[in-house]
Design a protein around this motif. Sequence first.
Motif, PDB file in Angstrom:
ATOM      1  N   SER A 228       0.656  -1.228  -0.061  1.00  0.00           N
ATOM      2  CA  SER A 228      -0.025  -0.023  -0.113  1.00  0.00           C
ATOM      3  C   SER A 228       0.785   1.353  -0.019  1.00  0.00           C
ATOM      4  O   SER A 228       0.423   2.416   0.046  1.00  0.00           O
ATOM      5  CB  SER A 228      -0.966   0.110   1.144  1.00  0.00           C
ATOM      6  OG  SER A 228      -0.265  -0.073   2.338  1.00  0.00           O
ATOM      7  N   TRP A 229       2.135   1.103  -0.088  1.00  0.00           N
ATOM      8  CA  TRP A 229       3.032   2.437  -0.185  1.00  0.00           C
ATOM      9  C   TRP A 229       3.772   2.226  -1.544  1.00  0.00           C
ATOM     10  O   TRP A 229       3.958   1.424  -2.107  1.00  0.00           O
ATOM     11  CB  TRP A 229       4.239   2.175   1.065  1.00  0.00           C
ATOM     12  CG  TRP A 229       3.766   2.011   2.433  1.00  0.00           C
ATOM     13  CD1 TRP A 229       2.354   2.407   2.647  1.00  0.00           C
ATOM     14  CD2 TRP A 229       4.233   1.482   3.573  1.00  0.00           C
ATOM     15  NE1 TRP A 229       2.458   2.204   4.190  1.00  0.00           N
ATOM     16  CE2 TRP A 229       3.627   1.519   4.749  1.00  0.00           C
ATOM     17  CE3 TRP A 229       5.875   1.004   3.583  1.00  0.00           C
ATOM     18  CZ2 TRP A 229       3.972   1.365   5.889  1.00  0.00           C
ATOM     19  CZ3 TRP A 229       6.148   0.775   4.864  1.00  0.00           C
ATOM     20  CH2 TRP A 229       5.216   0.873   6.222  1.00  0.00           C
ATOM     21  N   PRO A 256       2.078   6.950   0.952  1.00  0.00           N
ATOM     22  CA  PRO A 256       0.656   6.166   0.543  1.00  0.00           C
ATOM     23  C   PRO A 256       0.569   5.985  -0.657  1.00  0.00           C
ATOM     24  O   PRO A 256       0.900   6.949  -1.301  1.00  0.00           O
ATOM     25  CB  PRO A 256      -0.538   6.686   1.635  1.00  0.00           C
ATOM     26  CG  PRO A 256       0.398   7.557   2.355  1.00  0.00           C
ATOM     27  CD  PRO A 256       1.653   7.984   1.798  1.00  0.00           C
ATOM     28  N   THR A 258      -2.304   6.642  -2.071  1.00  0.00           N
ATOM     29  CA  THR A 258      -3.349   7.699  -2.586  1.00  0.00           C
ATOM     30  C   THR A 258      -2.825   8.716  -1.395  1.00  0.00           C
ATOM     31  O   THR A 258      -2.782   8.563  -0.291  1.00  0.00           O
ATOM     32  CB  THR A 258      -4.619   7.097  -2.472  1.00  0.00           C
ATOM     33  OG1 THR A 258      -4.913   6.631  -1.106  1.00  0.00           O
ATOM     34  CG2 THR A 258      -4.866   6.181  -3.505  1.00  0.00           C
ATOM     35  N   ASN A 260      -4.932  10.545   0.270  1.00  0.00           N
ATOM     36  CA  ASN A 260      -5.852  10.699   1.430  1.00  0.00           C
ATOM     37  C   ASN A 260      -5.686   9.500   2.272  1.00  0.00           C
ATOM     38  O   ASN A 260      -6.154   9.556   3.420  1.00  0.00           O
ATOM     39  CB  ASN A 260      -7.181  10.659   0.852  1.00  0.00           C
ATOM     40  CG  ASN A 260      -7.723  12.110   0.268  1.00  0.00           C
ATOM     41  OD1 ASN A 260      -6.964  13.081   0.447  1.00  0.00           O
ATOM     42  ND2 ASN A 260      -8.425  11.808  -0.650  1.00  0.00           N
ATOM     43  N   SER A 261      -4.578   8.722   2.118  1.00  0.00           N
ATOM     44  CA  SER A 261      -4.243   7.510   2.986  1.00  0.00           C
ATOM     45  C   SER A 261      -3.365   7.909   3.820  1.00  0.00           C
ATOM     46  O   SER A 261      -2.703   9.003   3.850  1.00  0.00           O
ATOM     47  CB  SER A 261      -4.032   6.450   2.135  1.00  0.00           C
ATOM     48  OG  SER A 261      -4.905   6.021   1.253  1.00  0.00           O
ATOM     49  N   SER A 262      -3.141   7.249   4.809  1.00  0.00           N
ATOM     50  CA  SER A 262      -2.128   7.322   6.057  1.00  0.00           C
ATOM     51  C   SER A 262      -0.986   6.003   5.739  1.00  0.00           C
ATOM     52  O   SER A 262      -1.181   5.037   5.088  1.00  0.00           O
ATOM     53  CB  SER A 262      -2.781   7.063   7.442  1.00  0.00           C
ATOM     54  OG  SER A 262      -3.268   5.963   7.516  1.00  0.00           O
ATOM     55  N   ASP A 264       0.724   3.442   8.108  1.00  0.00           N
ATOM     56  CA  ASP A 264       0.635   2.825   9.379  1.00  0.00           C
ATOM     57  C   ASP A 264       1.366   1.645   9.548  1.00  0.00           C
ATOM     58  O   ASP A 264       1.857   0.923   8.571  1.00  0.00           O
ATOM     59  CB  ASP A 264      -1.062   2.124   9.311  1.00  0.00           C
ATOM     60  CG  ASP A 264      -1.962   3.202   9.141  1.00  0.00           C
ATOM     61  OD1 ASP A 264      -2.159   4.044  10.217  1.00  0.00           O
ATOM     62  OD2 ASP A 264      -2.663   3.207   8.096  1.00  0.00           O
ATOM     63  N   SER A 333       0.416   5.901  13.407  1.00  0.00           N
ATOM     64  CA  SER A 333      -0.228   6.237  12.062  1.00  0.00           C
ATOM     65  C   SER A 333       0.017   7.800  11.777  1.00  0.00           C
ATOM     66  O   SER A 333       0.212   8.672  12.368  1.00  0.00           O
ATOM     67  CB  SER A 333      -1.728   6.311  12.272  1.00  0.00           C
ATOM     68  OG  SER A 333      -2.676   6.679  10.951  1.00  0.00           O
ATOM     69  N   LYS A 335      -1.019  10.777   9.347  1.00  0.00           N
ATOM     70  CA  LYS A 335      -2.286  11.156   8.906  1.00  0.00           C
ATOM     71  C   LYS A 335      -2.009  12.684   8.488  1.00  0.00           C
ATOM     72  O   LYS A 335      -1.665  13.476   9.301  1.00  0.00           O
ATOM     73  CB  LYS A 335      -3.551  11.010   9.910  1.00  0.00           C
ATOM     74  CG  LYS A 335      -3.915   9.782   9.936  1.00  0.00           C
ATOM     75  CD  LYS A 335      -4.966   9.333  11.126  1.00  0.00           C
ATOM     76  CE  LYS A 335      -5.205   7.971  11.353  1.00  0.00           C
ATOM     77  NZ  LYS A 335      -6.335   7.795  12.312  1.00  0.00           N
ATOM     78  N   PRO A 343       0.525  13.552   0.337  1.00  0.00           N
ATOM     79  CA  PRO A 343       0.502  12.488   1.407  1.00  0.00           C
ATOM     80  C   PRO A 343       1.641  12.312   2.144  1.00  0.00           C
ATOM     81  O   PRO A 343       2.733  13.389   1.959  1.00  0.00           O
ATOM     82  CB  PRO A 343       0.507  11.365   0.511  1.00  0.00           C
ATOM     83  CG  PRO A 343       1.258  11.219  -0.596  1.00  0.00           C
ATOM     84  CD  PRO A 343       0.992  12.832  -1.145  1.00  0.00           C
TER      85      PRO A 343
END
Length: 707
Positions: A228-229, A256, A258, A260-262, A264, A333, A335, A343
């Motif tokens: 996801s990265w 990230p 996208t 808007n993603s974080s 984690d 996280s 954010k 991001p």
Amino acid sequence: MHLWCSYLLILLLLVFVCVQGQNPSSNGFINIDCGITSNTSYVDSFTGLTYVSDDQYIDTGLNDNIPSQYTVKKEYRDLETLRRFPNGTKNCYTLTPVTKGSKYLVRATFYYGNYDGLEKSPSFDLYFGVNFWFTVSLPRSDYFYAPEIIAIAPANYIQVCLVNTGLGTPFISALELRPLNSTLYKLANATQSLNIFERSDLGSNNSLVLRYPYDEHDRLWYSYTESSWNAISTGFSIEGFTFEVPSLVLQTAVVPSTANSSIDITWSTSNKSTMFFVVLHFAEIQIVQNTSLREFYVYANGEQPLKDPVPLKYLTPGYVSYTIRGQKNHNVSLKNSASATLPPILNAYELYTILPVTMLPTDATDVSAIESIKTKYSIRKYWNGDPCLPTNNSWTGVICTINSSRIPRITVLNLSSSGLTGAMVSAFGYLTELEKLYLSTCSLNGATEIISQKNKKEQTSSMYTHNLTKVLNFSFNSPDGGSGHKKSSKAVIFIIVAVVIVLLIVGAVGLFFLCLKMKKKDPTTFGTGNSSDVVDDQNSTSESGAGGKALNFDKKQFSFSELKLITNDFREKIGIGGFGEVFKGRLGEGNEVAVKVRSDSSSQGTQQFLNEVEMLSRVHHKNLVSLVGYCNDGNYIALIYEYMQEGNLQDRLKGISASNAQPLSWKQRLRIAYESAQGTPVFTNVVGTLGYLDPQYVLPASPVCSF
């Protein structure tokens, strides 16, 4: 001019080559490949470091090789062999030289590789000195584990011990030590250590571990990413400060997939009381346009350790660190803020568990004495590591007691059936807390003449000897405890007392004539060239005293408010003298000091105070307590000395020292008297503040001060 420039360039080039060509071992690196042939070494092709055999660091264990089907990459040559310990419960490596109180990174590497054909990796405990480090338990035969600990050296050596817990034979593949600057990892101190849990280099496509020479401290950075990265990188160098992160680590990062993603990161522990130290490393490696904004917050288990957004600057390293515990499952996280258009970014992170230093090593004198006994008689009882700790793994035949200062002392030593022969070494006498010594079946000459130096109030101590069946009570400094020698013992003491008295008289007469001779000379003052400048009025105030100006002395000047802070508002008084009261204090760096404050009733004037500071700033001697600084703040005058934790001479003579220090032996008293009579540099105090030098009784250039 051009010629000089050429010379300068050549000189700089030579310096650069010399510095770059330094062998890391000269910087304190210790590189041990456990299990290779004794007295051999090799240069590791990946790091350029020279690895040596472990026979100079341990004298127990057996060497073994990893079978060919489990051989790893050539970059991991130190995993091809190991040393195993089938005998003895505790087997310890002693790493030296190190500096007591300095900070080190120690790494132990374990690769089972089914060397014994059992297909079952053992489980055992690892200790850093006398404190538990972790339990080694590899899940598979082809796994290797390289834990690191960042800790303070408790002595001038560091011991790493493998303890058999009954779940297989302990083994080790490699052991490495790296000095660290005191400014690195400040949470690692005398009360706690840092044990590596995870260290990740994010966004890197390096299949190998990044370490020395890219990391000058030889930390291991493992490449890590998630689906996801997205990985990003830069070709520009980034020099890491604070934690001195390698540039290659900071040159890569993840974001990230996208906007808007974080980002984690999660981990877990079996014990929710485990304290973690988390370090997140950041560096902006993309050029952010004025119309864009990268702004995000850090959340730790839902809480914000940093209330503000993470500060980012192009090609400049930064970090966020915090400690956390109270849960078995943890997460970090990153954010975005509401106004961010880009991001969050993360370059690397480190996770450590905090290990409290719960135990202190055995008294250094006891350790030195028992090691000497071990060496002298070639005792083979798997005596290695600390003699007393861990408690259930103390040396065979050794019983210890932990004193009020939390330091273990050897109180019982059982060498029965050891078959010791020859002369009884004086090292036995240095076990000053020894109460019982068992020597049955041993044949040692002079066993009844070794006296325990333990000084109880009644000045007796007990020892079992090889040729007597009862406990002998040795009078203080009496060579024999038998009743048949009482007369000779008293005679010896009588002679010693008489000699001491004669020497004291000779010393006193010598000092009298010396003082008389000096008195005939013109009076002088320290710091002035005119005797008429002397002011001996306690109510007089010089310019320096009234205005609080710094004096022209090479010592630190403290303000009165600083003294209040150092002494905790003058809470602990440790003495009083003609100058005033003495208080115990502690400087910001932790050093203990004695603060001598002039009282209103003091007979010493300001000029005498100035004389004392001037004189003490010039005098340096191993037997003279050093002046740390002074206070000359308005009406407040004080001297700050090193703190003498063993108390003063008067208390030592009487045996009433607050630090429970032992009274001076007759030999020590005789030496003090003898050296005083000779005029050698013996510095003690009887006049003024007890234990601290009083300038009224010091003569310029005189080797004997205030005796």
